[in-house]
Design a protein around this motif. Structure first.
Motif, PDB file in Angstrom:
ATOM      1  N   ARG A   1     -57.652  12.235  51.620  1.00  0.00           N
ATOM      2  CA  ARG A   1     -56.788  12.426  52.785  1.00  0.00           C
ATOM      3  C   ARG A   1     -57.366  11.759  54.022  1.00  0.00           C
ATOM      4  NH1 ARG A   1     -55.563  18.711  52.921  1.00  0.00           N
ATOM      5  NH2 ARG A   1     -57.527  18.418  53.953  1.00  0.00           N
ATOM      6  N   ALA A   2     -58.689  11.801  54.175  1.00  0.00           N
ATOM      7  CA  ALA A   2     -59.327  11.161  55.324  1.00  0.00           C
ATOM      8  C   ALA A   2     -59.161   9.636  55.260  1.00  0.00           C
ATOM      9  CB  ALA A   2     -60.812  11.525  55.377  1.00  0.00           C
TER      10      ALA A   2
ATOM     11  N   ALA B   1     -56.724   8.032  53.725  1.00  0.00           N
ATOM     12  CA  ALA B   1     -55.310   7.754  53.969  1.00  0.00           C
ATOM     13  C   ALA B   1     -55.016   7.812  55.466  1.00  0.00           C
ATOM     14  CB  ALA B   1     -54.429   8.749  53.213  1.00  0.00           C
ATOM     15  N   ARG B   2     -55.568   8.795  56.142  1.00  0.00           N
ATOM     16  CA  ARG B   2     -55.357   8.923  57.590  1.00  0.00           C
ATOM     17  C   ARG B   2     -55.988   7.744  58.329  1.00  0.00           C
ATOM     18  NH1 ARG B   2     -52.420   9.347  61.707  1.00  0.00           N
ATOM     19  NH2 ARG B   2     -53.411  10.245  63.521  1.00  0.00           N
ATOM     20  N   GLN B   3     -57.153   7.323  57.874  1.00  0.00           N
ATOM     21  CA  GLN B   3     -57.830   6.188  58.491  1.00  0.00           C
ATOM     22  C   GLN B   3     -56.978   4.924  58.355  1.00  0.00           C
ATOM     23  OE1 GLN B   3     -61.591   5.038  56.692  1.00  0.00           O
ATOM     24  NE2 GLN B   3     -62.443   4.646  58.719  1.00  0.00           N
ATOM     25  N   GLU B   4     -56.374   4.713  57.188  1.00  0.00           N
ATOM     26  CA  GLU B   4     -55.494   3.560  56.979  1.00  0.00           C
ATOM     27  C   GLU B   4     -54.256   3.639  57.879  1.00  0.00           C
ATOM     28  OE1 GLU B   4     -54.630   3.267  52.805  1.00  0.00           O
ATOM     29  OE2 GLU B   4     -56.741   2.969  52.288  1.00  0.00           O
ATOM     30  N   GLU B   5     -53.714   4.844  58.053  1.00  0.00           N
ATOM     31  CA  GLU B   5     -52.567   5.030  58.947  1.00  0.00           C
ATOM     32  C   GLU B   5     -52.930   4.638  60.373  1.00  0.00           C
ATOM     33  OE1 GLU B   5     -51.159   9.059  58.839  1.00  0.00           O
ATOM     34  OE2 GLU B   5     -50.752   8.987  56.686  1.00  0.00           O
ATOM     35  N   LEU B   6     -54.112   5.058  60.823  1.00  0.00           N
ATOM     36  CA  LEU B   6     -54.542   4.752  62.182  1.00  0.00           C
ATOM     37  C   LEU B   6     -54.723   3.254  62.386  1.00  0.00           C
ATOM     38  CD1 LEU B   6     -57.105   7.637  62.810  1.00  0.00           C
ATOM     39  CD2 LEU B   6     -54.852   7.359  63.863  1.00  0.00           C
TER      40      LEU B   6
ATOM     41  N   GLU C   1     -51.249   1.734  62.641  1.00  0.00           N
ATOM     42  CA  GLU C   1     -50.647   2.047  63.936  1.00  0.00           C
ATOM     43  C   GLU C   1     -51.244   1.164  65.034  1.00  0.00           C
ATOM     44  OE1 GLU C   1     -51.082   6.225  64.771  1.00  0.00           O
ATOM     45  OE2 GLU C   1     -49.943   6.795  62.987  1.00  0.00           O
TER      46      GLU C   1
END
Length: 107
Positions: free
Chosen positions: A19-20, A22-27, A30
């Motif tokens: 999850r971390a 995935a969130r890093q890739e989202e950031l 963005e």
């Protein structure tokens, strides 16, 4: 938000890592999107188009057209080579058989 990593089992820790990431890739996506929007706005404000500033999209500069064949296989006239890139097997075989490059040139 402090997470007690020692209290997590292997599966929970693996899930947290996934999850971390995935969130890093989202950031990253963005941030790249915001930067792209800023660049686009700046380019438009200066009266240019993106392709005028950065060149053709999706390519490495000027597109090349088809190149005319330069050599022909004497054993099979359907086989030709432009002289660019890796030499075809028939070309190497002809050279090994004693032919010269000029013998294989197309009229």
């Amino acid at each position: 938000m402090a997470i007690d990593l020692k209290s997590l089992n292997h599966n929970q820790l693996s899930d947290l890592i996934a999850r971390a990431k995935a969130r890093q890739e989202e950031l990253v996506k963005e941030k790249a999107s915001k930067l792209r929007d800023k660049i686009n706005a700046l380019v438009k404000a200066e009266g240019f188009g993106l392709d005028e500033v950065f060149g053709r999209a999706g390519g490495r500069g000027k597109a090349r057209g088809k190149v005319k064949a330069k050599y022909r296989n004497p054993a099979d006239p359907a086989q030709t080579w432009t002289g660019r890139g890796k030499r075809p097997r028939w070309f190497n075989a002809a050279l090994s058989a004693g032919k010269k490059e000029k013998d294989l040139l197309i009229g």
